[in-house]
Motif scaffolding. Sequence first.
Motif, mmCIF file in Angstrom:
data_model
loop_
_atom_site.group_PDB
_atom_site.id
_atom_site.type_symbol
_atom_site.label_atom_id
_atom_site.label_comp_id
_atom_site.label_asym_id
_atom_site.label_seq_id
_atom_site.Cartn_x
_atom_site.Cartn_y
_atom_site.Cartn_z
ATOM 1 N N GLU A 65 0.842 -1.179 -0.080
ATOM 2 C CA GLU A 65 -0.124 0.154 -0.011
ATOM 3 C C GLU A 65 0.816 1.168 -0.025
ATOM 4 N N THR A 66 2.304 1.176 0.304
ATOM 5 C CA THR A 66 3.016 2.233 0.379
ATOM 6 C C THR A 66 3.642 2.110 -1.088
ATOM 7 N N LYS A 67 3.312 1.678 -2.213
ATOM 8 C CA LYS A 67 3.235 1.505 -3.285
ATOM 9 C C LYS A 67 5.070 0.727 -3.579
ATOM 10 N N GLY A 68 4.948 -0.420 -2.767
ATOM 11 C CA GLY A 68 6.144 -1.303 -3.256
ATOM 12 C C GLY A 68 5.722 -2.243 -4.023
ATOM 13 N N SER A 69 4.762 -2.244 -4.752
ATOM 14 C CA SER A 69 4.400 -3.338 -5.757
ATOM 15 C C SER A 69 5.343 -3.451 -6.942
ATOM 16 N N ILE A 70 5.957 -2.282 -7.370
ATOM 17 C CA ILE A 70 6.737 -2.436 -8.508
ATOM 18 C C ILE A 70 8.134 -3.097 -7.942
ATOM 19 N N ILE A 71 8.504 -2.393 -6.859
ATOM 20 C CA ILE A 71 9.815 -2.963 -6.439
ATOM 21 C C ILE A 71 10.004 -4.520 -6.072
ATOM 22 N N LEU A 72 8.938 -4.758 -5.345
ATOM 23 C CA LEU A 72 8.526 -6.136 -5.026
ATOM 24 C C LEU A 72 8.606 -7.106 -6.217
ATOM 25 N N THR A 73 7.915 -6.854 -7.171
ATOM 26 C CA THR A 73 7.816 -7.523 -8.193
ATOM 27 C C THR A 73 9.210 -7.668 -9.115
ATOM 28 N N VAL A 74 9.945 -6.356 -9.216
ATOM 29 C CA VAL A 74 11.061 -6.371 -10.262
ATOM 30 C C VAL A 74 12.131 -7.012 -9.354
ATOM 31 N N ALA A 75 12.362 -6.959 -7.899
ATOM 32 C CA ALA A 75 13.379 -7.599 -7.229
ATOM 33 C C ALA A 75 13.222 -9.128 -7.208
ATOM 34 N N GLY A 76 11.943 -9.497 -7.240
ATOM 35 C CA GLY A 76 11.639 -10.873 -7.108
ATOM 36 C C GLY A 76 12.019 -11.452 -8.520
ATOM 37 N N ALA A 77 11.551 -10.623 -9.760
ATOM 38 C CA ALA A 77 11.972 -11.171 -10.796
ATOM 39 C C ALA A 77 13.557 -11.285 -11.290
ATOM 40 N N MET A 78 14.201 -10.225 -10.524
ATOM 41 C CA MET A 78 15.563 -9.972 -10.838
ATOM 42 C C MET A 78 16.268 -11.342 -9.989
ATOM 43 N N GLY A 79 15.872 -11.770 -9.045
ATOM 44 C CA GLY A 79 16.538 -12.777 -8.448
ATOM 45 C C GLY A 79 16.296 -14.153 -8.889
ATOM 46 N N PHE A 80 14.924 -14.389 -9.611
ATOM 47 C CA PHE A 80 14.539 -15.550 -10.582
ATOM 48 C C PHE A 80 15.546 -15.499 -11.957
ATOM 49 N N ALA A 81 15.693 -14.250 -12.397
ATOM 50 C CA ALA A 81 16.601 -14.214 -13.683
ATOM 51 C C ALA A 81 17.883 -14.581 -13.426
ATOM 52 N N ILE A 82 18.413 -14.170 -12.488
ATOM 53 C CA ILE A 82 19.883 -14.367 -12.291
ATOM 54 C C ILE A 82 20.180 -15.938 -11.951
ATOM 55 N N SER A 83 19.292 -16.559 -10.941
ATOM 56 C CA SER A 83 19.494 -17.999 -10.853
ATOM 57 C C SER A 83 19.222 -18.643 -12.128
ATOM 58 N N ASN A 84 18.189 -18.406 -12.695
ATOM 59 C CA ASN A 84 17.818 -19.101 -14.062
ATOM 60 C C ASN A 84 18.773 -19.086 -14.964
ATOM 61 N N ASN A 85 19.703 -17.851 -15.239
ATOM 62 C CA ASN A 85 20.760 -17.682 -15.964
ATOM 63 C C ASN A 85 21.719 -18.730 -15.726
ATOM 64 N N VAL A 86 22.040 -18.953 -14.341
ATOM 65 C CA VAL A 86 22.954 -19.837 -13.829
ATOM 66 C C VAL A 86 22.777 -21.190 -14.279
ATOM 67 N N MET A 87 21.773 -21.601 -14.200
ATOM 68 C CA MET A 87 21.026 -22.655 -14.774
ATOM 69 C C MET A 87 21.306 -23.181 -16.020
ATOM 70 N N LEU A 88 20.928 -22.279 -16.922
ATOM 71 C CA LEU A 88 20.814 -22.169 -18.432
ATOM 72 C C LEU A 88 22.382 -22.440 -18.669
ATOM 73 N N LEU A 89 23.088 -21.541 -18.094
ATOM 74 C CA LEU A 89 24.751 -21.397 -18.413
ATOM 75 C C LEU A 89 25.316 -22.913 -18.081
ATOM 76 N N LEU A 90 24.947 -23.378 -16.831
ATOM 77 C CA LEU A 90 25.387 -24.733 -16.310
ATOM 78 C C LEU A 90 25.115 -25.921 -17.272
ATOM 79 N N ILE A 91 23.980 -25.862 -17.737
ATOM 80 C CA ILE A 91 23.364 -26.945 -18.892
ATOM 81 C C ILE A 91 24.096 -26.936 -19.958
ATOM 82 N N ASN A 92 24.168 -25.585 -20.682
ATOM 83 C CA ASN A 92 24.782 -25.298 -22.009
ATOM 84 C C ASN A 92 26.266 -25.432 -21.899
#
Length: 346
Positions: A165-192
């Motif tokens: 309600e203090t308008k943290g929606s964007i920061i919440l979603t972007v931060a969570g997406a960034m966390g997933f994106a980085i770990s997902n990149n690690v897995m893609l790099l590891l496999i390939n």
Amino acid sequence: MKVGMVDNEVDDDSIGHPHTLVTVPYATAFALAEIIILWIILFTVSFQLAGVYPFLFLPIAPLIWYMYKNRELVHRTFPEAAFAVGFLPGMFIIWFVETILFSIVRIIFKTSGAHTDPDNEDEERDDGYVVYWLFVSFIVFSLSTETGKYLVLRYARIVWPNALETKGSIILTVAGAMGFAISNNVMLLLINATWNKWDFATTLAWGVYLSLVMDTVHCLTAYYIAIMVARRDIFSHDIKIYHILGVPIFARGVLVFASSPVPAFMKVALNPIGAVMWVVIILVDLVIVAGLILLIMRAQGQLPRNHVAEGGYLQILGTGDDVGPESETGLDLKLSQEKNGEEEEI
């Protein structure tokens, strides 16, 4: 008194102070622990990937800068917790869902006689395989990740109602997406890198590509979802679920489908075919990023002008009215109330 749309009662003297915002205990410790644990695992599995690992965190720099700039909006532990949730738990959950969906799609297409494991270029050009990979790109990878972002934001109010309600929606979603994106990149790099036996330079090159393109699109789709959910839930705009998820799923699906030949062209970038494919892939990536930015600006432009002008919503892309030098953080802390027939500023 009540501040904005916050349900919690707060004192006037504490308005806007960073430490009065929602905090998440041990968020920093959990985020650092996950990062270090994964790094240790990589050292035992692939030493060269462990060397590339720190470079994958470079895209987080703009988020850290924005967190600091808007420290009066959201306490730093809030996005740190979101990042930690997306980094390992989110990655494992999404990969589990994707594995199930991938197996189902693969069985369906394999039963129909399509090539799901092509052995040569002719089979890769087969119409059946192209349609199969379209389903994989949009239904498996795109649908699962973008729906995951929406569900996290949709139900996060159960845990952190005040922060959203203090308008943290964007920061919440972007931060969570960034966390997933980085770990997902690690897995893609590891496999390939393991499967194709890449050297350090090739692994680093694809790591940079993933960080610049995939992370950017992940964060832009997260931003779009956050705006659309806020418009629906906070401002009661008539927005359906397909309005929220349609653009992110389409953008990510096209990106995954267009980027699928990247590993195959990592070692032939200097050849004519490889160079042409790289140009096509980069052009598609740029179109997707530009399109998402324009759609975000359009969606944010639908917010009430007075609300945007008063700094009641995060402004990342500069849409809305100029709030002036007093609102550098995007939040105008001046509140007014009627008292004895006069408007008083706090």
